[in-house]
Design a protein around this motif. Structure first.
Motif, PDB file in Angstrom:
ATOM      1  N   UNK A   1       0.681  -1.325   0.030  1.00  0.00           N
ATOM      2  CA  UNK A   1       0.044  -0.207   0.048  1.00  0.00           C
ATOM      3  C   UNK A   1       1.020   1.150   0.061  1.00  0.00           C
ATOM      4  N   UNK A   2       0.278   2.136  -0.465  1.00  0.00           N
ATOM      5  CA  UNK A   2       0.816   3.712  -0.374  1.00  0.00           C
ATOM      6  C   UNK A   2      -0.245   4.580   0.284  1.00  0.00           C
ATOM      7  N   UNK A   3       0.519   5.421   1.192  1.00  0.00           N
ATOM      8  CA  UNK A   3      -0.238   6.256   2.197  1.00  0.00           C
ATOM      9  C   UNK A   3       0.453   7.765   1.853  1.00  0.00           C
ATOM     10  N   UNK A   4      -0.597   8.756   2.095  1.00  0.00           N
ATOM     11  CA  UNK A   4      -0.354  10.055   2.147  1.00  0.00           C
ATOM     12  C   UNK A   4      -0.520  10.511   3.355  1.00  0.00           C
ATOM     13  N   UNK A   5       0.162  11.323   3.879  1.00  0.00           N
ATOM     14  CA  UNK A   5       0.190  11.823   5.512  1.00  0.00           C
ATOM     15  C   UNK A   5       0.442  13.256   5.493  1.00  0.00           C
ATOM     16  N   UNK A   6      -0.678  14.180   5.576  1.00  0.00           N
ATOM     17  CA  UNK A   6      -0.329  15.531   5.883  1.00  0.00           C
ATOM     18  C   UNK A   6       0.064  15.878   7.227  1.00  0.00           C
ATOM     19  N   UNK A   7       0.582  17.076   7.529  1.00  0.00           N
ATOM     20  CA  UNK A   7       1.283  17.486   8.700  1.00  0.00           C
ATOM     21  C   UNK A   7       0.223  17.281   9.830  1.00  0.00           C
TER      22      UNK A   7
ATOM     23  N   UNK B   1      -0.435  18.366  -8.515  1.00  0.00           N
ATOM     24  CA  UNK B   1      -1.339  19.790  -7.960  1.00  0.00           C
ATOM     25  C   UNK B   1      -0.668  20.103  -6.461  1.00  0.00           C
ATOM     26  N   UNK B   2      -0.660  21.475  -6.116  1.00  0.00           N
ATOM     27  CA  UNK B   2      -0.404  21.867  -4.699  1.00  0.00           C
ATOM     28  C   UNK B   2      -0.869  20.986  -3.680  1.00  0.00           C
ATOM     29  N   UNK B   3      -2.071  20.613  -4.029  1.00  0.00           N
ATOM     30  CA  UNK B   3      -2.679  19.739  -2.679  1.00  0.00           C
ATOM     31  C   UNK B   3      -2.230  18.290  -2.603  1.00  0.00           C
ATOM     32  N   UNK B   4      -1.191  17.848  -3.629  1.00  0.00           N
ATOM     33  CA  UNK B   4      -0.521  16.482  -3.499  1.00  0.00           C
ATOM     34  C   UNK B   4       0.655  16.785  -2.688  1.00  0.00           C
ATOM     35  N   UNK B   5       0.873  18.089  -2.082  1.00  0.00           N
ATOM     36  CA  UNK B   5       2.116  18.289  -0.974  1.00  0.00           C
ATOM     37  C   UNK B   5       1.606  17.296   0.135  1.00  0.00           C
ATOM     38  N   UNK B   6       2.662  16.606   0.350  1.00  0.00           N
ATOM     39  CA  UNK B   6       2.257  15.725   1.478  1.00  0.00           C
ATOM     40  C   UNK B   6       3.555  14.948   1.933  1.00  0.00           C
ATOM     41  N   UNK B   7       3.611  14.196   2.853  1.00  0.00           N
ATOM     42  CA  UNK B   7       4.677  12.848   3.079  1.00  0.00           C
ATOM     43  C   UNK B   7       3.879  11.811   2.493  1.00  0.00           C
ATOM     44  N   UNK B   8       4.695  10.933   1.633  1.00  0.00           N
ATOM     45  CA  UNK B   8       4.027   9.583   1.260  1.00  0.00           C
ATOM     46  C   UNK B   8       4.745   8.406   1.722  1.00  0.00           C
ATOM     47  N   UNK B   9       4.195   7.345   2.170  1.00  0.00           N
ATOM     48  CA  UNK B   9       4.968   6.083   2.921  1.00  0.00           C
ATOM     49  C   UNK B   9       4.366   4.981   1.682  1.00  0.00           C
TER      50      UNK B   9
END
Lengths: 117, 112
Positions: free
Chosen positions: B34-40, B81-89
Motif C-alpha cells: 500500500x501507499x499512504x499520504x500523510x499531511x502534517x 497539484x499543490x494539494x498533492x504536497x504531503x509525505x508519502x509512505x
C-alpha cells in the motif's frame, strides 16, 4: 468507510506518571490492532501487534513492561505508557484491521501527541 | 524481518509535472504493497495499493507498479497539484498479514 478513533488527541504529562491512550474501531470489528510511534519527520515505527483476547506481540527493542497493551474487545485497544519520560514524547498512532476475509487494509486512527515534561 | 527502503526522501516538482517515488523490499513473502499520504499532524491515508499478483494499478492521476522479481514498487503521480504536497509512505506487508513495514517516507512539494 471504516473509522478508527483515538483518545486523547493530545496529552501532556509529568515525568514518572502513566498515560493511557485508547484506540477504537467505530463501525467495524477489529481482530488485530497495531500501535505505531512516529518521531518528527520520520516514518511510522511498529511497536506492537494487539490481538483481541490475547497478549500483544512486541517488536524488538520495545519494552513490553513500559508500553502496556490491552485489547479487551473487538473494538478497543489501549496503550499505557508507564513511568513516562521525556524521551517517550512522540506521536502515537494506532491502526486496525477488519475481520473480513482476505482484507489487507489497515485503518489508521488520528494519532495522539504525547508530551512528557 | 522485512526491510523497506524508499527514495527520494524529498521531492520538489512544478505543478503539472509528474512525481515518482520508489521503494524496494527484501522479503519475497510480502504480497501486499500500500501507499499512504500523510499531511502534517494527521493520520496516514491509503491512496492506492497493489497485490503481488498484479503488475500495475491505476486510479485517476495515481498509479503503482510492482516488479516482484526485482522486489521494487513505485508510485507515480501525474499532473501534480499543490494539494498533492504531503509525505508519502510505502509499505510492504508480510504474508501472514500481521505486520506493515513502512518506508522512511518522501516529502513531496508541489510548487504552484
Amino acid at each position: 468507510g471504516a473509522v478508527v478513533s483515538q483518545h486523547p488527541s493530545r496529552v501532556i504529562c509529568k515525568s514518572g506518571t502513566s498515560v493511557k491512550i485508547e484506540c477504537r474501531s467505530l463501525d467495524f470489528q477489529a481482530t488485530t490492532m497495531f500501535w505505531y510511534r512516529q518521531f518528527p519527520k520520520q516514518s511510522l515505527m511498529l511497536m506492537a501487534t494487539s490481538n483481541e483476547g490475547s497478549k500483544a506481540t512486541y517488536e524488538q527493542g520495545v519494552e513490553k513492561d513500559k508500553f502496556l497493551i490491552n485489547h479487551a474487545s473487538l473494538t478497543l485497544s489501549t496503550l499505557t505508557v508507564t513511568s513516562a519520560h521525556p524521551e517517550d514524547s512522540s506521536f502515537y498512532i494506532c491502526s486496525a484491521r477488519g475481520t473480513s476475509g482476505g482484507s489487507y487494509e489497515q485503518y489508521f486512527g488520528p494519532g495522539t501527541r504525547l508530551t512528557v515534561t | 524481518g522485512e526491510n523497506v527502503e524508499q527514495h527520494p526522501s524529498t521531492l520538489s516538482v512544478q505543478e503539472g509535472d509528474s512525481a515518482v517515488i520508489k521503494c524496494t523490499y527484501s522479503d519475497s513473502a510480502s504480497n501486499y504493497f500500500p501507499w499512504y499520504k500523510q499531511e502534517l499532524g494527521k493520520r496516514p491515508q491509503l491512496i492506492i495499493d497493489i497485490r503481488s499478483n498484479v503488475g500495475e494499478k491505476k486510479d485517476q492521476r495515481i498509479a503503482v507498479t510492482l516488479n516482484k522479481t526485482a522486489k521494487h514498487f513505485s508510485l507515480h503521480i501525474t499532473e501534480t497539484q499543490p494539494e498533492d504536497s504531503a509525505v508519502y509512505f510505502c509499505a510492504a506487508v508480510e504474508y501472514n498479514f500481521n505486520k506493515f513495514y513502512f518506508g522512511s517516507g518522501t516529502k513531496l512539494n508541489v510548487k504552484p
